[in-house]
Design an enzyme around this catalytic site. Structure first.
Site, PDB file in Angstrom:
ATOM      1  N   LEU A 151      -4.447   2.183  -1.768  1.00 18.93           N
ATOM      2  CA  LEU A 151      -3.182   2.572  -1.123  1.00 18.93           C
ATOM      3  C   LEU A 151      -2.207   1.400  -1.091  1.00 18.93           C
ATOM      4  O   LEU A 151      -2.603   0.229  -1.170  1.00 18.93           O
ATOM      5  CB  LEU A 151      -3.424   3.090   0.300  1.00 18.93           C
ATOM      6  CG  LEU A 151      -3.960   2.149   1.385  1.00 18.93           C
ATOM      7  CD1 LEU A 151      -2.927   1.194   1.928  1.00 18.93           C
ATOM      8  CD2 LEU A 151      -4.532   2.965   2.516  1.00 18.93           C
ATOM      9  N   GLU A 153       0.898  -0.252   1.237  1.00 20.35           N
ATOM     10  CA  GLU A 153       1.598  -0.177   2.519  1.00 20.35           C
ATOM     11  C   GLU A 153       3.007   0.326   2.259  1.00 20.35           C
ATOM     12  O   GLU A 153       3.602   0.046   1.219  1.00 20.35           O
ATOM     13  CB  GLU A 153       1.625  -1.559   3.180  1.00 20.35           C
ATOM     14  CG  GLU A 153       0.253  -1.939   3.711  1.00 20.35           C
ATOM     15  CD  GLU A 153       0.195  -3.345   4.279  1.00 20.35           C
ATOM     16  OE1 GLU A 153       1.225  -3.849   4.744  1.00 20.35           O
ATOM     17  OE2 GLU A 153      -0.902  -3.930   4.246  1.00 20.35           O
ATOM     18  N   TYR A 249       9.520  -6.069 -11.285  1.00 17.77           N
ATOM     19  CA  TYR A 249      10.223  -6.563 -10.104  1.00 17.77           C
ATOM     20  C   TYR A 249      10.515  -8.067 -10.214  1.00 17.77           C
ATOM     21  O   TYR A 249       9.818  -8.878  -9.589  1.00 17.77           O
ATOM     22  CB  TYR A 249       9.396  -6.318  -8.838  1.00 17.77           C
ATOM     23  CG  TYR A 249       9.177  -4.861  -8.509  1.00 17.77           C
ATOM     24  CD1 TYR A 249      10.248  -4.040  -8.173  1.00 17.77           C
ATOM     25  CD2 TYR A 249       7.904  -4.311  -8.518  1.00 17.77           C
ATOM     26  CE1 TYR A 249      10.047  -2.701  -7.863  1.00 17.77           C
ATOM     27  CE2 TYR A 249       7.691  -2.972  -8.210  1.00 17.77           C
ATOM     28  CZ  TYR A 249       8.776  -2.179  -7.888  1.00 17.77           C
ATOM     29  OH  TYR A 249       8.571  -0.857  -7.576  1.00 17.77           O
ATOM     30  N   GLY A 251      11.997 -11.477  -9.197  1.00 23.13           N
ATOM     31  CA  GLY A 251      12.395 -11.923  -7.855  1.00 23.13           C
ATOM     32  C   GLY A 251      11.742 -13.247  -7.513  1.00 23.13           C
ATOM     33  O   GLY A 251      11.639 -14.150  -8.357  1.00 23.13           O
ATOM     34  N   GLY A 255       4.000 -10.898  -2.802  1.00 23.74           N
ATOM     35  CA  GLY A 255       3.402 -11.314  -1.525  1.00 23.74           C
ATOM     36  C   GLY A 255       2.501 -10.199  -1.039  1.00 23.74           C
ATOM     37  O   GLY A 255       1.999  -9.416  -1.831  1.00 23.74           O
ATOM     38  N   CYS A 258      -2.558  -8.121  -0.163  1.00 25.32           N
ATOM     39  CA  CYS A 258      -3.590  -7.949  -1.199  1.00 25.32           C
ATOM     40  C   CYS A 258      -3.416  -8.821  -2.445  1.00 25.32           C
ATOM     41  O   CYS A 258      -4.320  -9.565  -2.804  1.00 25.32           O
ATOM     42  CB  CYS A 258      -3.652  -6.484  -1.611  1.00 25.32           C
ATOM     43  SG  CYS A 258      -4.332  -5.448  -0.311  1.00 25.32           S
ATOM     44  N   LYS A 261      -4.239 -12.714  -2.228  1.00 25.00           N
ATOM     45  CA  LYS A 261      -5.644 -13.074  -1.950  1.00 25.00           C
ATOM     46  C   LYS A 261      -6.576 -12.579  -3.063  1.00 25.00           C
ATOM     47  O   LYS A 261      -7.562 -13.226  -3.379  1.00 25.00           O
ATOM     48  CB  LYS A 261      -6.071 -12.574  -0.571  1.00 25.00           C
ATOM     49  CG  LYS A 261      -6.431 -11.111  -0.497  1.00 25.00           C
ATOM     50  CD  LYS A 261      -7.014 -10.756   0.862  1.00 25.00           C
ATOM     51  CE  LYS A 261      -7.265  -9.259   0.970  1.00 25.00           C
ATOM     52  NZ  LYS A 261      -8.259  -8.732   0.039  1.00 25.00           N
ATOM     53  N   LYS A 318       7.608  -6.454   1.892  1.00 21.44           N
ATOM     54  CA  LYS A 318       8.285  -5.462   1.055  1.00 21.44           C
ATOM     55  C   LYS A 318       8.922  -4.437   1.991  1.00 21.44           C
ATOM     56  O   LYS A 318       8.660  -4.473   3.203  1.00 21.44           O
ATOM     57  CB  LYS A 318       7.323  -4.815   0.065  1.00 21.44           C
ATOM     58  CG  LYS A 318       6.270  -3.931   0.691  1.00 21.44           C
ATOM     59  CD  LYS A 318       5.497  -3.215  -0.403  1.00 21.44           C
ATOM     60  CE  LYS A 318       4.468  -2.276   0.152  1.00 21.44           C
ATOM     61  NZ  LYS A 318       3.736  -1.550  -0.857  1.00 21.44           N
TER      62      LYS A 318
HETATM   63  N1  LIG Z   1      -3.498  -3.402   3.434  1.00 16.81           N
HETATM   64  C1  LIG Z   1      -3.500  -2.850   2.218  1.00 16.81           C
HETATM   65  O1  LIG Z   1      -2.459  -2.427   1.695  1.00 16.81           O
HETATM   66  C2  LIG Z   1      -4.794  -2.700   1.460  1.00 16.81           C
HETATM   67  C3  LIG Z   1      -4.813  -1.896   0.320  1.00 16.81           C
HETATM   68  C4  LIG Z   1      -6.007  -1.771  -0.392  1.00 16.81           C
HETATM   69  C5  LIG Z   1      -7.140  -2.451   0.018  1.00 16.81           C
HETATM   70  N2  LIG Z   1      -7.090  -3.256   1.126  1.00 16.81           N
HETATM   71  C6  LIG Z   1      -8.295  -3.947   1.540  1.00 16.81           C
HETATM   72  O2  LIG Z   1      -8.822  -3.265   2.685  1.00 16.81           O
HETATM   73  C7  LIG Z   1      -9.397  -4.207   3.609  1.00 16.81           C
HETATM   74  C8  LIG Z   1      -8.731  -4.042   4.963  1.00 16.81           C
HETATM   75  O3  LIG Z   1      -7.382  -4.401   4.845  1.00 16.81           O
HETATM   76  P1  LIG Z   1      -6.329  -4.126   6.023  1.00 16.81           P
HETATM   77  O4  LIG Z   1      -5.003  -4.573   5.513  1.00 16.81           O
HETATM   78  O5  LIG Z   1      -6.499  -2.764   6.530  1.00 16.81           O
HETATM   79  O6  LIG Z   1      -6.886  -5.173   7.109  1.00 16.81           O
HETATM   80  P2  LIG Z   1      -6.351  -5.438   8.589  1.00 16.81           P
HETATM   81  O7  LIG Z   1      -6.451  -6.886   8.795  1.00 16.81           O
HETATM   82  O8  LIG Z   1      -5.074  -4.724   8.824  1.00 16.81           O
HETATM   83  O9  LIG Z   1      -7.441  -4.691   9.509  1.00 16.81           O
HETATM   84  C9  LIG Z   1      -8.768  -5.109   9.606  1.00 16.81           C
HETATM   85  C10 LIG Z   1      -9.317  -4.610  10.952  1.00 16.81           C
HETATM   86  O10 LIG Z   1     -10.706  -4.884  10.996  1.00 16.81           O
HETATM   87  C11 LIG Z   1     -11.034  -5.219  12.334  1.00 16.81           C
HETATM   88  N3  LIG Z   1     -12.328  -5.909  12.316  1.00 16.81           N
HETATM   89  C12 LIG Z   1     -12.619  -7.156  11.850  1.00 16.81           C
HETATM   90  N4  LIG Z   1     -13.937  -7.396  11.987  1.00 16.81           N
HETATM   91  C13 LIG Z   1     -14.496  -6.288  12.513  1.00 16.81           C
HETATM   92  C14 LIG Z   1     -15.822  -5.906  12.865  1.00 16.81           C
HETATM   93  N5  LIG Z   1     -16.859  -6.738  12.657  1.00 16.81           N
HETATM   94  N6  LIG Z   1     -16.032  -4.689  13.380  1.00 16.81           N
HETATM   95  C15 LIG Z   1     -14.992  -3.833  13.593  1.00 16.81           C
HETATM   96  N7  LIG Z   1     -13.719  -4.125  13.273  1.00 16.81           N
HETATM   97  C16 LIG Z   1     -13.472  -5.332  12.742  1.00 16.81           C
HETATM   98  C17 LIG Z   1      -9.867  -6.056  12.792  1.00 16.81           C
HETATM   99  O11 LIG Z   1      -9.793  -6.118  14.207  1.00 16.81           O
HETATM  100  C18 LIG Z   1      -8.695  -5.304  12.158  1.00 16.81           C
HETATM  101  O12 LIG Z   1      -8.168  -4.319  13.053  1.00 16.81           O
HETATM  102  C19 LIG Z   1      -9.219  -5.577   2.969  1.00 16.81           C
HETATM  103  O13 LIG Z   1     -10.370  -5.921   2.258  1.00 16.81           O
HETATM  104  C20 LIG Z   1      -8.065  -5.373   2.003  1.00 16.81           C
HETATM  105  O14 LIG Z   1      -8.106  -6.255   0.922  1.00 16.81           O
HETATM  106  C21 LIG Z   1      -5.938  -3.382   1.849  1.00 16.81           C
END
Ligand SMILES: NC(=O)c1ccc[n+]([C@@H]2O[C@H](COP(=O)([O-])OP(=O)(O)OC[C@H]3O[C@@H](n4cnc5c(N)ncnc54)[C@H](O)[C@@H]3O)[C@@H](O)[C@H]2O)c1
Length: 437
Positions: A151, A153, A249, A251, A255, A258, A261, A318
């Site tokens: 997904l 954001e 894009y 620019g 950032g 995802c 990192k 973004k």
């Molecule tokens: N944000 C994105 O757009 C996106 C898209 C695709 C994949 N991902 C991947 O998905 C994963 C999550 O990303 P995110 O942006 O949702 O992270 P985030 O930081 O927004 O949320 C992570 C949540 O996990 C909780 N947490 C941490 N340790 C925990 C534990 N032991 N037990 C219960 N809860 C716990 C934190 O309190 C936090 O609320 C990452 O690996 C990321 O790379 C993110």
């Protein structure tokens, strides 16, 4: 199906609400009690279009609830989805400690034959570590699967309800069948792969998209030397079906939560297997330095930043999100302040996040309206293309006192340069030679 989603951040909340909307009984589990309390009240602690409505709907239907207790949530789960963060460790590798902790804590309470699906982005090879850790805690049978999340954001609800594909990375038929059943309502192609391919597929997708941004930035820099316009170049290459006109894009670089990192992890992994001089390390390095170098370029065009009144528009990484993770503003604002500028910063949604995470600084005003940011600005930097910012009528701003010319730096090439061809403006953008420089 009884589903527990561990980690209720951007991925976890959307996943939990979407699965509930397809009739599953879903519990969102997070170690942050404030987040849990707010979600249980139907309040999303970040900005994501459409999510609050979906969340409230599923809370009301009684299919979704939130807790911070593993003991309460895990025993009934048929599927556990781990969606905790995997931020960069100092050496660039993905820090998987939150994933390991979530699996270990779950292991204390799991029922026999539970499927543990890892949605967090994790490096290939982690399953042998997770398997050992879980087995050291429980004798129950469990299945591990990789379910990488794609997904974006800003469009997370739509992306989750209507994904391009669902990837199930697993070697065990029983677990694959249960996960296929869970994902059937999404009506998306389901790709079954081994866990390592699923994990590598996620890194490949993000690294490819990051590479596209870095690639067009390199082309843009060459265009600035020779009179080509990168936007015209994009039109030309876009007609080629092998290339396409999407996702270009130019620019200040990529950032967000995802791309940086994930490219860093791939770069670190490449180094660890003796391939450190490959593309991923270079992409990472080019992207890291880009805002700094472009600001230096622009400084030359405007005679430096010292004492300049500068409006920075767009602080999130973004549009349509208030997420500041690795946003260009986090590099741009400090550099401008360091170089002596007086900065007014504005974002349609991320002001609260900025106040919370970065806070006030000398010579930086955080303002509540776009008009307030730009009225007396000598330099306006359009950093992020929020619709409100792109739609603002900059060209009609009154002249500055003393007839001084304003500069507009259009970092995302969103505006029509012809509108700023008067003596009142210096318009600068990316990937176009500006004759006024
Ligand atoms: N944000 C994105 O757009 C996106 C898209 C695709 C994949 N991902 C991947 O998905 C994963 C999550 O990303 P995110 O942006 O949702 O992270 P985030 O930081 O927004 O949320 C992570 C949540 O996990 C909780 N947490 C941490 N340790 C925990 C534990 N032991 N037990 C219960 N809860 C716990 C934190 O309190 C936090 O609320 C990452 O690996 C990321 O790379 C993110």
């Amino acid at each position: 199906m009884q589903v527990v989603v561990i980690g209720t951040g951007f991925v976890g909340v959307v996943t939990a609400a979407a699965l509930a909307s397809f009739g599953n009984q879903v519990t969102g589990l997070d170690i942050d009690p404030a987040k849990v309390a707010s979600l249980q009240e139907g309040e999303v602690p970040f900005f994501e279009p459409g999510l609050t409505d979906l969340l409230k709907q599923e809370l009301k239907n009684g299919r979704l609830r939130f807790t911070s207790s593993y003991q309460e949530a895990i025993p009934d789960a048929q599927v556990i989805l781990v969606a905790v963060g995997t931020p960069s460790a100092p050496d660039g590798t993905a820090d998987t400690t939150y994933v390991e902790a979530a699996c270990q804590e779950s292991a204390k309470y799991i029922a026999d034959d539970v499927v543990i699906g890892i949605k967090s982005t994790v490096p290939p090879g982690i399953f042998s570590i997770l398997t050992k850790k879980i087995k050291s805690i429980t004798d129950k049978n469990f299945y591990l699967a990789s379910l990488p999340e794609f997904l974006r954001e800003g469009t997370a609800v739509e992306d989750t309800l209507h994904p391009d594909r669902v990837v199930i990375g697993c070697r065990e038929a029983a677990a694959i069948e249960r996960l296929k059943h869970l994902h059937e309502p999404f009506q998306a192609p389901i790709v079954i792969a081994n866990p390592e391919s699923a994990q590598m597929g996620k890194y490949t997708a993000n690294a490819y998209l990051a590479q596209r941004i870095t690639f067009i930035n390199q082309i843009a820099d060459l265009c600035e030397e020779n009179g080509a316009d990168v936007q015209e170049v994009i039109k030309i290459i876009g007609h080629d079906k092998r290339i396409g006109d999407h996702y270009w894009y130019p620019g200040f670089g990529y950032g967000g939560s995802c791309f940086p990192k994930d490219v860093r992890e791939l770069a670190a992994y490449s180094r660890s297997v003796g391939q450190g001089d490959n593309l991923f390390n270079k992409i990472n390095e080019l992207n890291e330095n880009r805002p700094h170098l472009k600001l230096q370029d622009f400084a030359e065009s405007i005679g430096g930043w010292q004492d300049k009144k500068v409006a920075v528009l767009g602080l999130s990484f973004k549009p349509n999100t208030d997420d500041l993770r690795e946003a260009p503003s986090l590099k741009v604002v400090p550099q401008l302040l360091h170089k002596g500028a007086q900065v007014k910063a504005y974002d349609p949604m991320a002001m609260a996040a900025w106040r919370r995470q970065v806070g006030a600084k000398p010579h930086l005003s955080l303002v509540d309206t776009l008009a307030e940011a730009v009225t007396d600005a000598e330099v306006i930097i359009l950093l992020i293309e929020w619709p409100e910012i792109v739609g603002f009528d900059f060209a009609s701003l009154p002249a500055l006192a003393g007839g001084q010319r304003r500069t507009l730096i259009d970092v995302r090439n969103q505006l029509d340069p012809a509108k700023f061809s008067t003596d009142q403006w210096l318009y600068l953008s990316i990937g176009r030679k500006n004759d006024q420089r």
